[in-house]
Design a protein around this motif. Structure first.
Motif, PDB file in Angstrom:
ATOM      1  N   TYR A 155      35.810  35.747  65.930  1.00  0.00           N
ATOM      2  CA  TYR A 155      35.618  35.948  64.485  1.00  0.00           C
ATOM      3  C   TYR A 155      34.507  36.959  64.182  1.00  0.00           C
ATOM      4  CZ  TYR A 155      34.715  34.945  59.571  1.00  0.00           C
ATOM      5  OH  TYR A 155      34.523  35.073  58.225  1.00  0.00           O
ATOM      6  N   ASN A 156      33.280  36.677  64.622  1.00  0.00           N
ATOM      7  CA  ASN A 156      32.155  37.543  64.275  1.00  0.00           C
ATOM      8  C   ASN A 156      32.311  38.954  64.827  1.00  0.00           C
ATOM      9  OD1 ASN A 156      30.968  35.499  62.874  1.00  0.00           O
ATOM     10  ND2 ASN A 156      29.370  35.059  64.365  1.00  0.00           N
ATOM     11  N   PHE A 157      32.792  39.051  66.069  1.00  0.00           N
ATOM     12  CA  PHE A 157      32.932  40.385  66.677  1.00  0.00           C
ATOM     13  C   PHE A 157      33.898  41.237  65.867  1.00  0.00           C
ATOM     14  CE2 PHE A 157      34.417  43.706  69.429  1.00  0.00           C
ATOM     15  CZ  PHE A 157      33.301  44.064  70.170  1.00  0.00           C
ATOM     16  N   GLU A 158      35.075  40.688  65.570  1.00  0.00           N
ATOM     17  CA  GLU A 158      36.070  41.462  64.825  1.00  0.00           C
ATOM     18  C   GLU A 158      35.572  41.810  63.426  1.00  0.00           C
ATOM     19  OE1 GLU A 158      40.135  40.311  64.847  1.00  0.00           O
ATOM     20  OE2 GLU A 158      40.066  39.534  66.889  1.00  0.00           O
ATOM     21  N   MET A 159      34.870  40.890  62.819  1.00  0.00           N
ATOM     22  CA  MET A 159      34.331  41.142  61.481  1.00  0.00           C
ATOM     23  C   MET A 159      33.354  42.310  61.501  1.00  0.00           C
ATOM     24  SD  MET A 159      32.053  38.588  59.080  1.00  0.00           S
ATOM     25  CE  MET A 159      30.724  38.549  60.293  1.00  0.00           C
ATOM     26  N   TRP A 160      32.405  42.294  62.467  1.00  0.00           N
ATOM     27  CA  TRP A 160      31.404  43.360  62.515  1.00  0.00           C
ATOM     28  C   TRP A 160      31.990  44.676  63.014  1.00  0.00           C
ATOM     29  CZ3 TRP A 160      27.769  42.756  59.428  1.00  0.00           C
ATOM     30  CH2 TRP A 160      27.158  41.511  59.232  1.00  0.00           C
ATOM     31  N   LYS A 162      35.003  45.719  62.144  1.00  0.00           N
ATOM     32  CA  LYS A 162      35.626  46.288  60.946  1.00  0.00           C
ATOM     33  C   LYS A 162      34.567  46.806  59.972  1.00  0.00           C
ATOM     34  CE  LYS A 162      39.790  43.427  61.264  1.00  0.00           C
ATOM     35  NZ  LYS A 162      40.641  44.575  61.667  1.00  0.00           N
ATOM     36  N   ARG A 163      33.392  46.203  60.006  1.00  0.00           N
ATOM     37  CA  ARG A 163      32.306  46.664  59.139  1.00  0.00           C
ATOM     38  C   ARG A 163      31.534  47.827  59.755  1.00  0.00           C
ATOM     39  NH1 ARG A 163      29.827  40.785  57.137  1.00  0.00           N
ATOM     40  NH2 ARG A 163      31.381  40.413  55.499  1.00  0.00           N
ATOM     41  N   GLY A 164      31.803  48.099  61.035  1.00  0.00           N
ATOM     42  CA  GLY A 164      31.180  49.235  61.693  1.00  0.00           C
ATOM     43  C   GLY A 164      29.716  49.054  62.035  1.00  0.00           C
ATOM     44  N   SER A 165      29.292  47.804  62.289  1.00  0.00           N
ATOM     45  CA  SER A 165      27.873  47.533  62.588  1.00  0.00           C
ATOM     46  C   SER A 165      27.673  47.302  64.082  1.00  0.00           C
ATOM     47  CB  SER A 165      27.386  46.317  61.800  1.00  0.00           C
ATOM     48  OG  SER A 165      26.062  46.007  62.139  1.00  0.00           O
ATOM     49  N   LYS A 227      27.511  52.501  71.887  1.00  0.00           N
ATOM     50  CA  LYS A 227      28.736  52.852  71.175  1.00  0.00           C
ATOM     51  C   LYS A 227      29.630  51.625  71.016  1.00  0.00           C
ATOM     52  CE  LYS A 227      28.852  57.633  72.881  1.00  0.00           C
ATOM     53  NZ  LYS A 227      29.658  58.654  73.607  1.00  0.00           N
ATOM     54  N   ILE A 228      30.437  51.633  69.968  1.00  0.00           N
ATOM     55  CA  ILE A 228      31.342  50.512  69.710  1.00  0.00           C
ATOM     56  C   ILE A 228      32.320  50.330  70.855  1.00  0.00           C
ATOM     57  CG2 ILE A 228      33.246  49.729  68.232  1.00  0.00           C
ATOM     58  CD1 ILE A 228      31.732  50.758  65.841  1.00  0.00           C
ATOM     59  N   ILE A 234      32.956  45.378  76.923  1.00  0.00           N
ATOM     60  CA  ILE A 234      32.276  44.173  77.397  1.00  0.00           C
ATOM     61  C   ILE A 234      32.960  42.931  76.836  1.00  0.00           C
ATOM     62  CG2 ILE A 234      30.133  42.834  77.270  1.00  0.00           C
ATOM     63  CD1 ILE A 234      28.598  45.458  77.372  1.00  0.00           C
ATOM     64  N   ARG A 235      33.369  43.010  75.588  1.00  0.00           N
ATOM     65  CA  ARG A 235      34.064  41.884  74.974  1.00  0.00           C
ATOM     66  C   ARG A 235      35.350  41.559  75.731  1.00  0.00           C
ATOM     67  NH1 ARG A 235      38.276  41.674  70.224  1.00  0.00           N
ATOM     68  NH2 ARG A 235      37.999  39.548  69.443  1.00  0.00           N
TER      69      ARG A 235
END
Length: 278
Positions: A155-160, A162-165, A227-228, A234-235
């Motif tokens: 949840y948190n990974f995908e959310m951030w 998409k927010r580009g953080s 970098k993203i 890693i994810r």
């Protein structure tokens, strides 16, 4: 006793010798029931940054009097820091285990210990009774840590993402990895060590089978994420790791979570829908 090995001089023998001398003197105080050496002495490794940790168990009525001159704290003698808390034997005996008193950290600390003085085997029997890890506790912790891994890795990974953080992506990976580590410990019925200081205790000393995955687990801590694409790589490795060790997820991605929440709305009562809709 397994001895933890780290870089630097091991002063274990020096610490143990000092602990025995101190214990011999303290044991003569009226009301002292037993003395337990924990910390570095219990783990078999003491260095310049270690404390000499002694738990002094005394009769409940004598705690306040004895702790005035024993449990003073913040003392260094001959280059050794002293940590000598005084605890009520009756209180330790009264509390069930597990409990807030006999927490995971408390049991971890007491499990890694040496008895230096014991009246009528009271401390020996106390530890036998309290250093338990029941199946129900393991099940509860596995569920808690599993949910933590999924929350941060999915949840948190995908959310951030998409927010580009990037910084929050890295934070999600670190938190997910911490939950993975704690899940591994619970799986093997290893008491949770004192955090954050000893998070890697069982892994770095090969005390659990999953230590073979240490290179993957350490990546998020040792490899700077700039970098993203690095975070996503890693994810992916961590998700593969969870599959290998037995962690299971309820959802595949963020869309699945939102879909389920939508179904939950449909199942909600009319009263709930009335007050929470617009």
């Amino acid at each position: 006793m397994k001895k933890v090995k780290y870089k630097g001089k091991n002063r274990y023998n020096e610490f143990l010798s000092a602990a025995k001398i101190i214990s011999k003197k303290i044991s003569k105080i009226e009301g002292v029931v037993g003395i337990l050496a924990t910390g570095g002495i219990g783990r078999g490794y003491c260095d310049d940054y270690s404390d000499l940790d002694l738990i002094v168990y005394v009769d409940d009525k004598r705690v306040k009097k004895i702790e005035k001159y024993i449990a003073v704290g913040s003392l260094i003698y001959k280059d050794i820091a002293l940590d000598t808390p005084v605890e009520s034997y009756q209180r330790a005996l009264k509390h069930r285990s597990p409990s807030p008193y006999w927490s995971q950290v408390m049991r971890w600390d007491r499990e890694n210990s040496q008895i230096l003085f014991d009246t009528e085997h009271k401390i020996e029997n106390l530890l036998k009774e309290k250093l338990v890890y029941p199946d129900w506790e393991q099940k509860k912790l596995l569920k808690k840590y599993n949910e933590g891994v999924e929350n941060h890795l999915k949840y948190n990974f995908e959310m951030w993402e998409k927010r580009g953080s990037l910084i929050n992506l890295a934070d999600s990976l670190i938190k997910a990895t911490e939950y993975i580590i704690l899940w591994i410990y619970a799986k093997n019925k290893k008491f949770q060590p004192y955090l954050p200081k000893w998070l890697f205790y069982y892994l770095e000393n090969n005390f659990v089978p999953e230590a073979k995955y240490s290179d993957i687990i350490k990546k998020v801590y040792l490899n700077p994420i700039k970098k993203i694409i690095q975070a996503k790589r890693i994810r992916t490795e961590l998700i593969e790791l969870t599959k290998n060790i037995g962690i299971k997820f309820n959802y595949e991605n963020l869309k699945d979570i939102f879909k389920q929440d939508g179904k939950n709305w449909e199942k909600a009562s009319e009263k709930t829908k009335h007050y929470l809709s617009w």
